[in-house]
Motif scaffolding. Structure first.
Motif, PDB file in Angstrom:
ATOM      1  N   GLU A 246       0.851  -1.178   0.000  1.00 33.30           N
ATOM      2  CA  GLU A 246       0.000   0.000   0.000  1.00 33.30           C
ATOM      3  C   GLU A 246       0.891   1.233   0.000  1.00 33.30           C
ATOM      4  N   VAL A 247       0.466   2.286  -0.673  1.00 32.27           N
ATOM      5  CA  VAL A 247       1.218   3.529  -0.668  1.00 32.27           C
ATOM      6  C   VAL A 247       0.292   4.664  -0.277  1.00 32.27           C
ATOM      7  N   LYS A 248       0.879   5.659   0.382  1.00 34.54           N
ATOM      8  CA  LYS A 248       0.162   6.897   0.655  1.00 34.54           C
ATOM      9  C   LYS A 248       0.406   7.819  -0.519  1.00 34.54           C
ATOM     10  N   ASN A 249      -0.640   8.238  -1.189  1.00 32.63           N
ATOM     11  CA  ASN A 249      -0.490   9.031  -2.400  1.00 32.63           C
ATOM     12  C   ASN A 249       0.326  10.290  -2.130  1.00 32.63           C
ATOM     13  N   ALA A 250       1.363  10.488  -2.939  1.00 31.40           N
ATOM     14  CA  ALA A 250       2.216  11.658  -2.784  1.00 31.40           C
ATOM     15  C   ALA A 250       1.468  12.896  -3.249  1.00 31.40           C
ATOM     16  N   ALA A 251       1.449  13.915  -2.423  1.00 27.99           N
ATOM     17  CA  ALA A 251       0.741  15.152  -2.749  1.00 27.99           C
ATOM     18  C   ALA A 251       1.723  16.206  -3.245  1.00 27.99           C
ATOM     19  N   GLY A 252       1.302  16.972  -4.239  1.00 33.14           N
ATOM     20  CA  GLY A 252       2.118  18.074  -4.725  1.00 33.14           C
ATOM     21  C   GLY A 252       3.337  17.664  -5.514  1.00 33.14           C
ATOM     22  N   VAL A 253       3.360  16.447  -5.995  1.00 28.43           N
ATOM     23  CA  VAL A 253       4.506  15.964  -6.776  1.00 28.43           C
ATOM     24  C   VAL A 253       4.108  15.926  -8.242  1.00 28.43           C
ATOM     25  N   ARG A 254       4.864  16.597  -9.084  1.00 22.70           N
ATOM     26  CA  ARG A 254       4.557  16.633 -10.512  1.00 22.70           C
ATOM     27  C   ARG A 254       5.294  15.504 -11.228  1.00 22.70           C
ATOM     28  N   GLY A 255       4.607  14.878 -12.161  1.00 22.44           N
ATOM     29  CA  GLY A 255       5.221  13.812 -12.946  1.00 22.44           C
ATOM     30  C   GLY A 255       4.984  12.450 -12.334  1.00 22.44           C
ATOM     31  N   ILE A 256       4.614  11.502 -13.183  1.00 22.18           N
ATOM     32  CA  ILE A 256       4.288  10.159 -12.690  1.00 22.18           C
ATOM     33  C   ILE A 256       5.509   9.487 -12.102  1.00 22.18           C
ATOM     34  N   SER A 258       8.172  10.829 -10.729  1.00 20.30           N
ATOM     35  CA  SER A 258       8.499  11.433  -9.431  1.00 20.30           C
ATOM     36  C   SER A 258       7.503  10.995  -8.365  1.00 20.30           C
ATOM     37  N   ARG A 259       6.238  10.859  -8.746  1.00 18.26           N
ATOM     38  CA  ARG A 259       5.235  10.428  -7.777  1.00 18.26           C
ATOM     39  C   ARG A 259       5.498   8.992  -7.342  1.00 18.26           C
ATOM     40  N   LEU A 260       5.775   8.112  -8.299  1.00 18.61           N
ATOM     41  CA  LEU A 260       6.064   6.726  -7.938  1.00 18.61           C
ATOM     42  C   LEU A 260       7.296   6.643  -7.048  1.00 18.61           C
ATOM     43  N   GLU A 261       8.275   7.484  -7.329  1.00 14.65           N
ATOM     44  CA  GLU A 261       9.501   7.478  -6.546  1.00 14.65           C
ATOM     45  C   GLU A 261       9.260   7.945  -5.117  1.00 14.65           C
ATOM     46  N   ALA A 262       8.282   8.836  -4.951  1.00 13.39           N
ATOM     47  CA  ALA A 262       8.021   9.418  -3.634  1.00 13.39           C
ATOM     48  C   ALA A 262       7.040   8.592  -2.803  1.00 13.39           C
ATOM     49  N   ARG A 335      11.179  -1.890  -4.950  1.00 16.92           N
ATOM     50  CA  ARG A 335      10.472  -1.208  -6.030  1.00 16.92           C
ATOM     51  C   ARG A 335      11.346  -1.165  -7.278  1.00 16.92           C
ATOM     52  N   VAL A 336      10.710  -0.870  -8.404  1.00 16.19           N
ATOM     53  CA  VAL A 336      11.444  -0.790  -9.671  1.00 16.19           C
ATOM     54  C   VAL A 336      12.374   0.417  -9.651  1.00 16.19           C
ATOM     55  N   LEU A 337      13.603   0.203 -10.103  1.00 20.32           N
ATOM     56  CA  LEU A 337      14.567   1.290 -10.280  1.00 20.32           C
ATOM     57  C   LEU A 337      14.411   1.820 -11.696  1.00 20.32           C
ATOM     58  N   MET A 338      13.771   2.953 -11.817  1.00 26.48           N
ATOM     59  CA  MET A 338      13.475   3.491 -13.145  1.00 26.48           C
ATOM     60  C   MET A 338      14.754   3.909 -13.852  1.00 26.48           C
ATOM     61  N   HIS A 339      14.930   3.437 -15.084  1.00 25.09           N
ATOM     62  CA  HIS A 339      16.121   3.747 -15.858  1.00 25.09           C
ATOM     63  C   HIS A 339      16.061   5.202 -16.295  1.00 25.09           C
ATOM     64  N   LYS A 340      17.125   5.932 -16.009  1.00 26.07           N
ATOM     65  CA  LYS A 340      17.145   7.349 -16.353  1.00 26.07           C
ATOM     66  C   LYS A 340      17.600   7.598 -17.786  1.00 26.07           C
ATOM     67  N   GLY A 341      18.064   6.567 -18.460  1.00 28.22           N
ATOM     68  CA  GLY A 341      18.473   6.728 -19.847  1.00 28.22           C
ATOM     69  C   GLY A 341      19.698   7.605 -19.979  1.00 28.22           C
ATOM     70  N   ILE A 342      19.887   8.194 -21.146  1.00 28.38           N
ATOM     71  CA  ILE A 342      21.014   9.080 -21.376  1.00 28.38           C
ATOM     72  C   ILE A 342      20.638  10.466 -20.873  1.00 28.38           C
ATOM     73  N   PRO A 343      21.411  11.064 -19.992  1.00 26.79           N
ATOM     74  CA  PRO A 343      21.035  12.374 -19.444  1.00 26.79           C
ATOM     75  C   PRO A 343      20.761  13.380 -20.548  1.00 26.79           C
ATOM     76  N   PHE A 345      18.328  13.278 -22.634  1.00 32.78           N
ATOM     77  CA  PHE A 345      17.620  12.725 -23.779  1.00 32.78           C
ATOM     78  C   PHE A 345      16.336  12.000 -23.388  1.00 32.78           C
ATOM     79  N   ASP A 346      16.336  11.252 -22.297  1.00 29.47           N
ATOM     80  CA  ASP A 346      15.210  10.379 -22.006  1.00 29.47           C
ATOM     81  C   ASP A 346      14.511  10.737 -20.703  1.00 29.47           C
ATOM     82  N   GLU A 347      13.182  10.740 -20.739  1.00 29.24           N
ATOM     83  CA  GLU A 347      12.390  10.750 -19.531  1.00 29.24           C
ATOM     84  C   GLU A 347      12.400   9.344 -18.938  1.00 29.24           C
TER      85      GLU A 347
END
Length: 838
Positions: A246-256, A258-262, A335-343, A345-347
């Motif tokens: 279960e997660v507590k929904n992150a408030a005030g965080v922009r971007g999916i 960033s929200r998953l990370e928080a 949790r999944v470690l989201m790949h940051k790709g090439i700085p 270039f990639d979201e």
């Protein structure tokens, strides 16, 4: 043969923009106008019972999905240079029914370059801009003894709807756009015959008059037929549910992302989760309920890296959301470690689907590479029922013709892992990796093509690679390091050694496939390419090469006259000379042989350190570099530059484990690590280990080669690797599925089984097995003539070998002991080689 030219009859169509009203010579619509736009197209028609044929050809400026009567027919086009836009053939007969039918397509325009896509004439403002759909074909029927034709060509009679379901301003990168999709805004059943498209509008034809209103202009002047088969697709399920939290929904965080990370996971408390483990793995029903402010996250494991499109089938309350992300790695908390790709270039890949009420299935439009999938279910105040979460696995349709097994199971696992890693990197092109980039890099492809010829035997994707890289040739003669796509349109630095790999790959392609015609087609590219390199010769050595001299992901000295690059230039010149002989250009062959010998002579005279018994990495203006590497010294042996009398001293030094130092990826300051310039040796990364193993094999050190395989690749197996990673180290950018690291698959087939061609296409070949410390080995190598099968065994004082020689081929079989040989004609042969030392 070059790809077959396709004669267009149909029109290219798109949404209504008023393209036809743009006067000649004035700026038109830019590619950005169609950034991340999805458009639905459809055409209704009627057929009778007796359909004789229903062949169509389809393409898009972007990517499309084609449907007939709600059934997916295919996807495309395969990545291609826009100067030769490809069309995909389909047979629609299996999808047609007597009476009313509908053919439909979903088309996505990018509006910007991606790792696989170049907008047409990106550096100019064409009237058309970006985006387009093309279909041409007929349904041919027999009725009352007469032939009738129903023409399906795209034109203004097709209807279209601009989709509002995808968020158009979604973040993007080299892998395209994040998919932010609202199923409530998507037309349900839009590709079926029962759907009412009365409010859809006519498509616009992309055609404008040329100067003086003659010679109309269309988006693509040359169309060619697809030269590879459709990609393989198969539904696959996760092997395990790793976490349910279960997660507590992150408030005030922009971007999916960033929200998953928080949102760290905790044990379910307020939310309800029933049988999620059993449901997802065993395809049984699961139920999820959330509370305001809280959501449920699930982490799934597919067992190893996979490539494909995320799918899920749910029965949802209206407005429920599924956020999902994926990666090859996990964080420490699971949790999944989201790949940051090439700085830059990639979201980070984090997508969102908003669900409508009821049962629905959803599949991502784009494919991705990952092992772990994390999904967060939100706003499920009424129960959401999960019917399935899976993957539509996709890859090039490889045939597993090659085989290898032996008395050491570790080597068997290593061979298979290399073949699987290559499959992940064979899509509509040879790509470096399925997760981070999906670009067609020429250096990577050199090793990948060779592994393919041992494991799958496909020549079509390699021919396509060679043509596409040739199409990227700049006016000055250099080839782009990868193509087609964003890095091929002059927006990034180039790698000259990858141009040399193109020429070397063309030589190996002819050697393994027997297709000399491709070399003939590309011969002008060879001439222009070598002329580009020759202008940088100073006293017969390439000097101060521009761009990025790569060699390997290690910290070699790459300044001034680089030994490994010059040795590779020798190999490329000799490959060109061999091709020139095959194509009856003796003057070119002589000239390139002479130049190759001159360069090799100067390397041996000026880059050899006789005191240390090695070649140094480079010579700069201030003299010889003191740095020594496995890469440099492997290159001079593998590329037939160093004389054999030097090999023992070289290999004794560079294979001394006490000397080897692993430098970090991209590291340019050796002061960061302890490195003694007078003693230490830079260790080869997985990519350049291919040439290191060629050097060991040339010197008869196959046992040392196998020992290196067991040590380096065996360590990855012991740590649970299911595919080969890019480098020996792991950092934020390292791909865990990089087929350039798969050289053991090639090594074991060519050295332990001992199968290599001696004339183009294996019309003649040699079998020279190296038993090393094994008691038996068997396997097969695919060839254009059929599979060569070898099985050998040590027993008492005899080495027994069984060989199948395909029709129309001849084999020279060598004793593993005294080098004697005998010729074997087509058929099955059983040979005994006695040896008193066994």
């Amino acid at each position: 043969m070059p790809p077959t030219r396709f004669k267009p009859r149909a029109e290219w169509i798109w949404r209504e923009r008023g393209v036809h009203a743009v006067p000649f010579g004035t700026p038109g619509f830019s590619a950005e106008d169609e950034r991340n736009r999805y458009i639905y197209f459809r055409r209704e028609f009627t057929v009778e019972d007796n359909v004789q044929s229903a062949q169509v050809h389809t393409s898009a400026d972007g990517r499309y999905q084609l449907y007939v009567n709600s059934k997916l027919v295919g996807r495309g086009p395969a990545r291609c240079n826009t100067t030769e836009q490809q069309v995909d053939p389909y047979d629609l007969r299996p999808y047609l029914q007597p009476g009313p039918n509908v053919i439909a397509a979903l088309v996505h325009s990018y509006g910007q370059p991606t790792a696989w896509y170049e907008p047409p004439l990106w550096e100019h403002k064409l009237a058309f801009g970006c985006g387009g759909f093309f279909l041409q074909g007929d349904v041919v029927m027999q009725q009352d003894g007469r032939e009738t034709v129903q023409r399906l060509d795209t034109n203004a009679s097709w209807r279209h709807l601009v989709s509002e379901a995808w968020k158009q301003d979604a973040p993007s990168g080299s892998l395209g756009f994040l998919e932010l999709f609202d199923t409530r805004l998507a037309p349900v059943g839009w590709s079926g015959i029962e759907f009412n498209a009365a409010d859809w509008t006519s498509a616009e034809v992309l055609r404008v008059p040329g100067r003086h209103f003659v010679n109309d202009i269309t988006p693509f002047t040359l169309l060619t037929e697809r030269d590879i088969p459709p990609l393989f697709e198969e539904e696959r399920w996760p092997e395990a549910v790793l976490l349910v939290g279960e997660v507590k929904n992150a408030a005030g965080v922009r971007g999916i992302a960033s929200r998953l990370e928080a949102e760290p996971l905790v044990e379910p408390d307020a939310c309800q989760v029933q049988e999620i483990d059993q449901a997802i793995v065993a395809e049984r029903l699961a139920e999820i309920s959330t509370t305001p402010g809280r959501s449920v996250s699930v982490v799934l494991d597919f067992g190893r890296t996979v490539s494909g499109r995320v799918r899920f089938d749910v029965d949802a309350p209206a407005g429920a959301m599924v956020d999902f992300t994926y990666s090859e790695r996990l964080q420490e908390d699971g949790r999944v470690l989201m790949h940051k790709g090439i700085p830059g270039f990639d979201e980070r890949p984090a997508h969102q689907v908003i669900l409508r009420e009821g049962r629905q299935s959803w599949e991502a439009f784009e494919w991705a590479g990952f092992r772990y999938l994390q999904l967060t279910f939100r706003h499920c105040l009424q129960p959401l029922r999960v019917h399935g979460i899976s993957l539509n696995f996709t890859s090039y349709p490889v045939q597993e013709r090659g085989r290898f097994s032996c008395s050491d199971d570790l080597l068997n696992r290593i061979w298979q892992t290399g073949a699987y890693t290559l499959q992940l990197c064979m899509q509509d092109a040879y790509i470096d990796c399925p997760s981070r980039e999906q670009r067609q890099w020429m250096g990577d492809a050199y090793v990948q093509v060779l592994i393919n010829f041992m494991s799958f035997g496909d020549a079509r994707l390699a021919a396509r690679l060679l043509r596409q890289i040739a199409q990227s040739q700049r006016p000055d003669g250099i080839l782009m390091m990868c193509a087609p796509g964003d890095f091929a349109i002059g927006k990034f630095i180039n790698i000259p050694d990858f141009s040399l790999y193109w020429l070397m790959t063309l030589g190996r392609y002819v050697e393994y496939s027997g297709d000399i015609s491709l070399a003939s087609d590309l011969y002008p590219t060879i001439l222009k390419l070598l002329s580009w390199f020759e202008q940088f010769l100073d006293n017969d050595l390439l000097t101060d090469m521009p761009h990025w001299v790569f060699i390997d992901w290690s910290n070699l000295d790459k300044q001034g006259q680089v030994t490994a690059l010059n040795a590779q230039f020798v190999a490329a010149l000799r490959a060109a000379a061999h091709l020139a002989i095959l194509l009856d250009h003796p003057a070119d062959a002589d000239r390139w042989h002479v130049l190759a010998d001159r360069v090799a002579t100067v390397i041996n005279e000026q880059l050899w350190d006789d005191k240390r018994g090695v070649y140094v990495d480079a010579r700069r203006q201030d003299g010889l570099s003191r740095r020594v590497s496995q890469q440099t010294n492997a290159a001079v042996i593998a590329f037939d530059v160093a004389p054999p009398e030097r090999w023992e001293r070289i290999l004794n030094t560079i294979m001394d484990t006490e000397r080897l130092v692993l430098t970090r990826v991209g590291e340019h300051d050796l002061s960061i690590v302890a490195f003694d310039e007078e003693h230490d040796v830079v260790r080869a990364q997985p990519f350049y280990s291919h040439h290191l193993h060629r050097a060991l094999s040339k010197a008869g050190r196959q046992m040392q080669m196998v020992g290196n395989i067991r040590r380096r690749w065996g360590e990855m197996i012991e740590k649970g690797a299911q595919s080969w990673r890019e480098t020996w180290q792991i950092d934020d950018l390292t791909s865990l599925s990089h087929a350039w690291a798969g050289t053991p698959t090639f090594d074991l087939s060519t050295e332990i089984l001992g199968i290599t061609p001696t004339s183009p296409g294996f019309s003649t070949f040699r079998v020279a097995p190296r038993p090393v410390d094994l008691t038996w080995a068997k396997g097969a190598v695919p060839t254009p003539q059929g599979d060569i099968e070898v099985a050998w065994r040590k027993k008492d004082a005899t080495f027994t070998l069984k060989l199948n020689v395909p029709t129309n081929t001849r084999a020279e079989v060598f004793s593993p002991f005294d080098g004697s040989s005998l010729m074997c004609e087509e058929g099955t042969h059983e040979l005994d080689f006695p040896n008193d030392r066994l």
